[in-house]
Design a protein around this motif. Sequence first.
Motif, PDB file in Angstrom:
ATOM      1  N   THR A  68       8.039  18.829   3.107  1.00 32.49           N
ATOM      2  CA  THR A  68       8.770  19.217   4.310  1.00 32.49           C
ATOM      3  C   THR A  68       8.035  20.319   5.065  1.00 32.49           C
ATOM      4  OG1 THR A  68      10.819  18.663   3.173  1.00 32.49           O
ATOM      5  CG2 THR A  68      11.020  19.943   5.180  1.00 32.49           C
ATOM      6  N   LEU A  69       7.454  21.267   4.329  1.00 33.52           N
ATOM      7  CA  LEU A  69       6.668  22.319   4.973  1.00 33.52           C
ATOM      8  C   LEU A  69       5.412  21.739   5.622  1.00 33.52           C
ATOM      9  CD1 LEU A  69       6.920  25.200   2.328  1.00 33.52           C
ATOM     10  CD2 LEU A  69       7.969  25.128   4.594  1.00 33.52           C
ATOM     11  N   ALA A  70       4.819  20.705   5.004  1.00 30.12           N
ATOM     12  CA  ALA A  70       3.630  20.068   5.574  1.00 30.12           C
ATOM     13  C   ALA A  70       3.964  19.331   6.864  1.00 30.12           C
ATOM     14  CB  ALA A  70       3.015  19.102   4.564  1.00 30.12           C
ATOM     15  N   SER A  71       5.203  18.862   7.003  1.00 30.07           N
ATOM     16  CA  SER A  71       5.582  18.122   8.213  1.00 30.07           C
ATOM     17  C   SER A  71       5.534  19.017   9.453  1.00 30.07           C
ATOM     18  CB  SER A  71       6.969  17.511   8.055  1.00 30.07           C
ATOM     19  OG  SER A  71       7.955  18.512   8.006  1.00 30.07           O
ATOM     20  N   GLU A  72       5.641  20.318   9.261  1.00 25.24           N
ATOM     21  CA  GLU A  72       5.525  21.238  10.390  1.00 25.24           C
ATOM     22  C   GLU A  72       4.084  21.300  10.909  1.00 25.24           C
ATOM     23  OE1 GLU A  72       7.087  24.963   9.064  1.00 25.24           O
ATOM     24  OE2 GLU A  72       9.078  24.131   8.682  1.00 25.24           O
ATOM     25  N   GLU A  73       3.129  20.898  10.082  1.00 30.33           N
ATOM     26  CA  GLU A  73       1.718  20.870  10.470  1.00 30.33           C
ATOM     27  C   GLU A  73       1.278  19.453  10.837  1.00 30.33           C
ATOM     28  OE1 GLU A  73      -0.545  22.556   7.299  1.00 30.33           O
ATOM     29  OE2 GLU A  73       0.771  24.290   7.126  1.00 30.33           O
ATOM     30  N   ASN A  74       2.236  18.589  11.197  1.00 29.47           N
ATOM     31  CA  ASN A  74       1.963  17.204  11.600  1.00 29.47           C
ATOM     32  C   ASN A  74       1.410  16.363  10.450  1.00 29.47           C
ATOM     33  OD1 ASN A  74       2.773  16.109  13.978  1.00 29.47           O
ATOM     34  ND2 ASN A  74       0.727  15.941  14.838  1.00 29.47           N
ATOM     35  N   LYS A  75       1.889  16.629   9.222  1.00 29.62           N
ATOM     36  CA  LYS A  75       1.442  15.884   8.054  1.00 29.62           C
ATOM     37  C   LYS A  75       2.635  15.196   7.404  1.00 29.62           C
ATOM     38  CE  LYS A  75      -2.381  18.980   7.096  1.00 29.62           C
ATOM     39  NZ  LYS A  75      -3.045  19.839   6.125  1.00 29.62           N
TER      40      LYS A  75
ATOM     41  N   THR B  92      -2.464  13.090   7.990  1.00 27.72           N
ATOM     42  CA  THR B  92      -2.402  13.977   9.147  1.00 27.72           C
ATOM     43  C   THR B  92      -2.351  13.113  10.396  1.00 27.72           C
ATOM     44  OG1 THR B  92      -3.736  15.592   7.960  1.00 27.72           O
ATOM     45  CG2 THR B  92      -3.507  15.906  10.337  1.00 27.72           C
ATOM     46  N   LEU B  93      -1.342  13.344  11.234  1.00 28.05           N
ATOM     47  CA  LEU B  93      -1.164  12.564  12.459  1.00 28.05           C
ATOM     48  C   LEU B  93      -1.794  13.267  13.649  1.00 28.05           C
ATOM     49  CD1 LEU B  93       2.595  11.645  11.932  1.00 28.05           C
ATOM     50  CD2 LEU B  93       0.611  10.284  11.336  1.00 28.05           C
ATOM     51  N   GLU B  94      -2.130  12.491  14.673  1.00 27.08           N
ATOM     52  CA  GLU B  94      -2.652  13.062  15.921  1.00 27.08           C
ATOM     53  C   GLU B  94      -1.560  13.893  16.588  1.00 27.08           C
ATOM     54  OE1 GLU B  94      -5.672  12.934  17.099  1.00 27.08           O
ATOM     55  OE2 GLU B  94      -6.593  11.285  15.985  1.00 27.08           O
ATOM     56  N   GLU B  95      -1.965  14.787  17.485  1.00 24.34           N
ATOM     57  CA  GLU B  95      -1.008  15.627  18.210  1.00 24.34           C
ATOM     58  C   GLU B  95      -0.014  14.761  18.981  1.00 24.34           C
ATOM     59  OE1 GLU B  95      -0.458  18.956  18.268  1.00 24.34           O
ATOM     60  OE2 GLU B  95      -1.922  19.032  16.649  1.00 24.34           O
ATOM     61  N   GLY B  96       1.251  15.137  18.932  1.00 25.34           N
ATOM     62  CA  GLY B  96       2.286  14.421  19.665  1.00 25.34           C
ATOM     63  C   GLY B  96       2.888  13.244  18.904  1.00 25.34           C
TER      64      GLY B  96
ATOM     65  N   THR C  71       0.833  -1.208   0.000  1.00 27.88           N
ATOM     66  CA  THR C  71       0.000   0.000   0.000  1.00 27.88           C
ATOM     67  C   THR C  71       0.865   1.256   0.000  1.00 27.88           C
ATOM     68  OG1 THR C  71      -1.707  -1.184   1.220  1.00 27.88           O
ATOM     69  CG2 THR C  71      -1.843   1.213   1.210  1.00 27.88           C
ATOM     70  N   ILE C  72       1.850   1.321   0.899  1.00 23.13           N
ATOM     71  CA  ILE C  72       2.739   2.481   0.986  1.00 23.13           C
ATOM     72  C   ILE C  72       3.939   2.217   0.078  1.00 23.13           C
ATOM     73  CG2 ILE C  72       4.130   3.932   2.530  1.00 23.13           C
ATOM     74  CD1 ILE C  72       1.160   4.024   3.186  1.00 23.13           C
ATOM     75  N   VAL C  73       4.061   2.986  -1.005  1.00 20.05           N
ATOM     76  CA  VAL C  73       5.150   2.765  -1.959  1.00 20.05           C
ATOM     77  C   VAL C  73       6.427   3.447  -1.491  1.00 20.05           C
ATOM     78  CG1 VAL C  73       5.900   3.103  -4.338  1.00 20.05           C
ATOM     79  CG2 VAL C  73       3.530   2.501  -3.851  1.00 20.05           C
ATOM     80  N   SER C  74       6.344   4.759  -1.183  1.00 20.21           N
ATOM     81  CA  SER C  74       7.534   5.490  -0.753  1.00 20.21           C
ATOM     82  C   SER C  74       7.116   6.807  -0.101  1.00 20.21           C
ATOM     83  CB  SER C  74       8.444   5.783  -1.953  1.00 20.21           C
ATOM     84  OG  SER C  74       7.793   6.652  -2.857  1.00 20.21           O
ATOM     85  N   PRO C  75       7.985   7.364   0.748  1.00 22.39           N
ATOM     86  CA  PRO C  75       7.705   8.708   1.274  1.00 22.39           C
ATOM     87  C   PRO C  75       8.059   9.748   0.218  1.00 22.39           C
ATOM     88  CG  PRO C  75       9.750   7.896   2.165  1.00 22.39           C
ATOM     89  CD  PRO C  75       9.173   6.775   1.352  1.00 22.39           C
ATOM     90  N   VAL C  76       7.422  10.893   0.286  1.00 18.37           N
ATOM     91  CA  VAL C  76       7.710  11.990  -0.629  1.00 18.37           C
ATOM     92  C   VAL C  76       8.549  13.000   0.128  1.00 18.37           C
ATOM     93  CG1 VAL C  76       6.708  13.844  -2.005  1.00 18.37           C
ATOM     94  CG2 VAL C  76       5.586  11.626  -1.897  1.00 18.37           C
ATOM     95  N   ILE C  77       9.739  13.282  -0.392  1.00 20.47           N
ATOM     96  CA  ILE C  77      10.619  14.251   0.251  1.00 20.47           C
ATOM     97  C   ILE C  77      10.829  15.406  -0.727  1.00 20.47           C
ATOM     98  CG2 ILE C  77      12.857  14.635   1.335  1.00 20.47           C
ATOM     99  CD1 ILE C  77      12.907  11.606   1.899  1.00 20.47           C
TER     100      ILE C  77
END
Length: 97
Positions: free
Chosen positions: A20-27, A84-88, A9-15
Amino acid sequence: MTDLKHYDTIVSPVITEKATLASEENKVVFNVASKASKPEIKAAVEALFSVKVKAVNTLVRKGKTKRFKGIAGKQSDFKRAIVTLEEGQFIDVTTGL
């Protein structure tokens, strides 16, 4: 429980800069199988990375037509999932599985 279908299902992460900017919003952004549904993507991320997923958004990027040495070709379509991940919770995509 980690099932082998989760790895399909998960092929690869997108870097990318945008991911990277989305990762600051827990995504976290992943390339996923084109037939994967949102519940399958959520189950795969939770099983493989041991995190709680809040939401999954998907998009399909249609393949572009490109030319190489005058010969037209077409890139493949691919599907991306913005998880989108849960807080923490967090996933470090640079380390791999």
